[in-house]
Write a protein that holds these residues in place. Structure first.
Motif, PDB file in Angstrom:
ATOM      1  N   SER A 114       1.901 -10.882  -7.680  1.00 25.30           N
ATOM      2  CA  SER A 114       1.267 -10.284  -6.498  1.00 25.30           C
ATOM      3  C   SER A 114       1.456 -11.139  -5.249  1.00 25.30           C
ATOM      4  CB  SER A 114      -0.236 -10.087  -6.739  1.00 25.30           C
ATOM      5  OG  SER A 114      -0.456  -9.113  -7.718  1.00 25.30           O
ATOM      6  N   LYS A 115       2.039 -12.334  -5.433  1.00 25.57           N
ATOM      7  CA  LYS A 115       2.308 -13.258  -4.331  1.00 25.57           C
ATOM      8  C   LYS A 115       1.038 -13.615  -3.567  1.00 25.57           C
ATOM      9  CE  LYS A 115       7.009 -11.720  -4.003  1.00 25.57           C
ATOM     10  NZ  LYS A 115       8.126 -11.300  -3.221  1.00 25.57           N
ATOM     11  N   ARG A 116      -0.008 -13.951  -4.345  1.00 34.45           N
ATOM     12  CA  ARG A 116      -1.283 -14.300  -3.713  1.00 34.45           C
ATOM     13  C   ARG A 116      -2.056 -15.274  -4.597  1.00 34.45           C
ATOM     14  NH1 ARG A 116      -4.647  -8.662  -4.738  1.00 34.45           N
ATOM     15  NH2 ARG A 116      -4.588  -8.800  -7.002  1.00 34.45           N
ATOM     16  N   GLN A 154      -6.174 -15.894  -5.502  1.00 36.05           N
ATOM     17  CA  GLN A 154      -7.535 -15.383  -5.356  1.00 36.05           C
ATOM     18  C   GLN A 154      -8.514 -16.480  -5.758  1.00 36.05           C
ATOM     19  OE1 GLN A 154      -8.130 -11.024  -6.170  1.00 36.05           O
ATOM     20  NE2 GLN A 154      -6.429 -11.441  -7.547  1.00 36.05           N
ATOM     21  N   THR A 214      -8.980 -14.198  -0.770  1.00 36.80           N
ATOM     22  CA  THR A 214      -7.596 -13.968  -1.171  1.00 36.80           C
ATOM     23  C   THR A 214      -6.696 -14.513  -0.071  1.00 36.80           C
ATOM     24  OG1 THR A 214      -8.181 -11.954  -2.369  1.00 36.80           O
ATOM     25  CG2 THR A 214      -5.873 -12.245  -1.805  1.00 36.80           C
ATOM     26  N   GLY A 255      -2.395 -15.035   0.912  1.00 39.00           N
ATOM     27  CA  GLY A 255      -1.064 -14.565   0.547  1.00 39.00           C
ATOM     28  C   GLY A 255      -1.012 -13.056   0.535  1.00 39.00           C
ATOM     29  N   ASN A 256       0.122 -12.503   0.090  1.00 36.01           N
ATOM     30  CA  ASN A 256       0.321 -11.053   0.016  1.00 36.01           C
ATOM     31  C   ASN A 256      -0.098 -10.373   1.320  1.00 36.01           C
ATOM     32  OD1 ASN A 256       1.063  -8.589  -0.938  1.00 36.01           O
ATOM     33  ND2 ASN A 256      -0.571  -8.415  -2.435  1.00 36.01           N
ATOM     34  N   THR A 257       0.464 -10.865   2.409  1.00 36.99           N
ATOM     35  CA  THR A 257       0.111 -10.383   3.729  1.00 36.99           C
ATOM     36  C   THR A 257       1.365 -10.241   4.587  1.00 36.99           C
ATOM     37  OG1 THR A 257      -1.155 -10.925   5.718  1.00 36.99           O
ATOM     38  CG2 THR A 257      -0.343 -12.772   4.468  1.00 36.99           C
ATOM     39  N   LYS A 267       1.107 -17.075   6.392  1.00 43.12           N
ATOM     40  CA  LYS A 267       0.208 -17.012   5.235  1.00 43.12           C
ATOM     41  C   LYS A 267       0.829 -16.275   4.047  1.00 43.12           C
ATOM     42  CE  LYS A 267      -3.862 -17.027   8.165  1.00 43.12           C
ATOM     43  NZ  LYS A 267      -5.022 -16.264   8.602  1.00 43.12           N
ATOM     44  N   ARG A 268       2.077 -15.892   4.151  1.00 37.64           N
ATOM     45  CA  ARG A 268       2.751 -15.120   3.106  1.00 37.64           C
ATOM     46  C   ARG A 268       3.443 -16.078   2.131  1.00 37.64           C
ATOM     47  NH1 ARG A 268       5.900 -11.197   6.002  1.00 37.64           N
ATOM     48  NH2 ARG A 268       7.292 -12.906   6.436  1.00 37.64           N
TER      49      ARG A 268
END
Length: 156
Positions: free
Chosen positions: A101-103, A105, A117, A119-121, A126-127
């Motif tokens: 999910s590239k994040r 949590q 959370t 990442g996943n942005t 922040k990615r």
């Protein structure tokens, strides 16, 4: 070839003789995880208190709490890569790297609630491309390594 002149199979045999379930979470986090001597699945079992084996020389542990589930939503994980723990008591948090999910949590340990959370942005700074490691420092700042871009991201 192998680690210290030992084959991978030989190393697994030696590790199999150790009673890793008796180690504290701090020792698991500080000694076992970085050494890479057990699989990610086994680490999850050890942190969750699940110990499998023949029972000889092992204390039995019971699971006192679980959180997260399989999926893409908040509080869900697709492919757990690493975890880090910060704090104590009701303020204790666990950060979980979900590389698919590239994040990352962050959960409250006491309640299992997902409180943050990263990442996943679409926000490039922040990615993550391949989040692979996570740690907290003494100020509870979150450090996330990204294997693909050779960077460490720091979050407050």
């Amino acid at each position: 070839g192998g680690w210290g002149g030992c084959s991978r199979e030989g190393m697994e045999e030696v590790v199999g003789l150790l009673d890793l379930a008796k180690l504290s979470p701090k020792d698991l986090r500080d000694l076992v995880m970085p050494a890479g001597i057990v699989s990610a699945e086994r680490l999850v079992q050890l942190f969750a208190g699940k110990v499998e084996g023949d029972g000889v020389g092992q204390d039995t542990h019971r699971v006192v709490r679980t959180f997260g589930s399989k999926g893409k939503g908040a509080g869900q994980l697709q492919s757990l890569r690493a975890i880090a723990v910060s704090g104590e008591g009701p303020e204790q948090r666990v950060a979980a790297v979900d590389w698919k999910s590239k994040r990352v949590q962050v959960f409250k340990v006491a309640s299992g609630e997902c409180v943050a959370t990263v990442g996943n942005t679409l926000d490039a700074p922040k990615r993550f491309q391949f989040p692979s490691g996570v740690a907290f420092n003494s100020r509870a700042e979150l450090f996330v390594s990204d294997l693909a871009v050779h960077k460490i991201h720091v979050f407050d």
